[in-house]
Design a protein around this motif. Sequence first.
Motif, PDB file in Angstrom:
ATOM      1  N   GLN A 422       0.836  -1.191   0.000  1.00 28.23           N
ATOM      2  CA  GLN A 422       0.000   0.000   0.000  1.00 28.23           C
ATOM      3  C   GLN A 422       0.879   1.252   0.000  1.00 28.23           C
ATOM      4  OE1 GLN A 422      -0.318  -2.562   2.042  1.00 28.23           O
ATOM      5  NE2 GLN A 422      -2.425  -3.344   1.907  1.00 28.23           N
ATOM      6  N   THR A 461      -4.391  -3.080   7.451  1.00 29.29           N
ATOM      7  CA  THR A 461      -3.369  -3.850   6.742  1.00 29.29           C
ATOM      8  C   THR A 461      -2.496  -4.667   7.681  1.00 29.29           C
ATOM      9  OG1 THR A 461      -1.666  -2.122   6.812  1.00 29.29           O
ATOM     10  CG2 THR A 461      -3.279  -2.001   5.032  1.00 29.29           C
ATOM     11  N   LYS A 468      -7.328  -2.159   1.901  1.00 27.17           N
ATOM     12  CA  LYS A 468      -7.075  -0.819   1.386  1.00 27.17           C
ATOM     13  C   LYS A 468      -6.585   0.058   2.526  1.00 27.17           C
ATOM     14  CE  LYS A 468     -10.215  -0.815  -2.576  1.00 27.17           C
ATOM     15  NZ  LYS A 468      -9.086  -0.808  -3.517  1.00 27.17           N
TER      16      LYS A 468
END
Length: 745
Positions: A422, A461, A468
């Motif tokens: 990410q 995460t 996301k």
Amino acid sequence: MQESVYSPRPKEGRLPADAPNILVVLVDDAGPGLPSTFGGEVQTPTLTRTLGEGIGYNRFHTTAMCSPTRASLLTGRNHHRVGNGQIAELANDWDGYSGHIPKSSATGPEVLRRYGYTTAAFGKWHNTPAEETTAAGPFDNWPTGVGFDYFYGFLAGEASQYEPHLVRNTTVVLPPKSPEEGYHLSEDLADDAIGWLRRHRALDADRPFFMYWASGCLHGPHHIMKEWADRYAGKFDDGWDAYRERVYERAKDQGWIPQDADLTDRDPTMPAWGDIPEEEKPFQRRLMEVAAGFAEHCDVQVGRLLDELDDLGYRDNTLVVYIWGDNGSSGEGQNGTISELLAQNGIPTTTAMHIAALEELGGLDVLGSPKTDNMYHAGWAWAGSTPYKGMKLLASHLGGTRNPMVVRWPAKVDPDPVPRAQFLHCNDLVPTFYDLVGITPPRTVHGVPQDPLDGASFAATLVDRDAKAGKLTQYFEIMGSRAIYHDGWMASAFGPRSPWVPGLPAGIHDWNPDDDTWELYHLDEDWTQSRDLAAQHPKKLAQLRELFAIEAAKNKVLPVGGGLWVAAMHPEQRISTPYTSWRFTGDVVRMPEFCAPALGNKDNRVTIDLVVPESGSGVLYALGGNGGGLTCFLDDGHLCFEYNLFILMRTKIRSAQPVSPGRHTVEVVTTYAEVRPGGPLDVVLSVDGSEVGRSTVPVSAPLLFTANDCLDIGTCLGSPVSLDYFDRAPFPFDGTIDTVVVEYL
């Protein structure tokens, strides 16, 4: 009569019962191509261990500079929004570059403390306005004024690892031992943090803690004991180009970067290893060996912290965030240096000058010792940021902004060898901490309405690799170098200067950011910014440039390049004291150079009333340190003065006759022989009105001598300015100093 039984009212709980302890470790000036954890050749066993017990993020980003990253990380806001578009020492009057974190952007630790956490910070701070760093305060912008219950470290951007100017809470303190007794700052910071953890366990164990441990490593000067540097003897003999090739392949093999990631090219203005003359290569190799030993030693100290967490029973419920670098590796050593503030002062030198001065000190083995302020060639910084093309100070390219982050939390996070990808930023940490402990960002703190957070939580995460996180848009800007990320794309403008090129580029005073060339990269398909798509997608580039303009206006970035105002355009406007005269008693010490009289680059008179004993000796005053400074002292009765221009050039004056015992007035008058930055200085010494010595300093320091050392009266408590009393430091004056009067002329 029946006795009533009362029970105390329980404390109000504002945190969940399993709120984690939080440890944030931040390494300084270190790029992703250094640690063995990610394919580099600097041994980092603690970083590797932490990754093996947790998870890693290979698209985490910083701002490309020290103060900006730290302000953003601690507040959850963009760095210009909190007044840190430039380092604190080079602040100016524009809101985004003021060097003051506004009270409308309270730090995460301040909020966590109000919810029940106890907080502590160790090491490099670099977020207090430079003019507020004396022992007189004010202290509301020191660490203990912005959210930390306890602080031990240094307020400036760097420090000698052997003789640092240290602060505990709001009190100036000396290192607990000398370099000869084995002192090193990284070890001291670990010792103090371990002591704090033990006190917490004994006295306050029912409260979770937030600890911020920010090493001064790998910032210059690169100081480390010889035995650590010797571990890398011969490891870098084939130079930085070959190093990059090896690290690039290993980073792919270890899965840290994708298999299709390209290795970027060396900028044509940066020397190849083959361009270095053979007689200079041993010097350049040893500089890297010292840096590698310095970095490994720091990682070992982090390991001591983690071991202590385990021993105290804190392991399982402590969230450890280990960030390898507040920006990429630093090229501020430029062509390799034995005194790294030469670059900041814009003083041109040759490598041969450095080698010659080093030979006088004892040769290559002196590198890393208290007698040098060495820093490696920018080619090693470029190699340390493998596989990217940038480095520290370049906000345009990922070598300056992309730094590895590793997270361990045994109670909640299962180890995973596959890195999270990410796109995250250092301003995402504070919102993540709030998310994990159930805190809604407060609307007011201490009665002050709060600015919104710019970061976004990545808490999801931690347990889901594919969750996301982060945000679609993030801008970057440091001294005109800039970029804008949006939804997988990045537009970049390199800016007006290359950090590895000595001096200021021609025409910088006429630089117009509107004339810069912009590049375009599709980061989702081009991991390293190796393929510029600006010509193929002009509309996409135009959209991103407009988005940068919007973000710049929202976040107080304007004027773009505002951080250059003092650094490049007007160095005479650097933060300094407003006074033009001072009256000191003989016991005033540890006055930071930014707040002290500018004895090395302003016309001035120093008048000392003193009593000299028989064969009197000792320092009358000293400004700066071994890496650069000036000092006046008595040596066996002789009045001496030395202007140490960053080790390479020393101007010395010594009276022909000793000063007789008794009461005297000593005067030192310094005036420009040519009035220009860096111009020569005439220095005249007098005793009781009679001249006893004079000389001309051929080149002066236009900006400052040090980033963290001080003015001392009657002693030299920091790094010794003169080699003539190096072995006698701190060399206190053995007579009596009644007053020292300083006046600008």
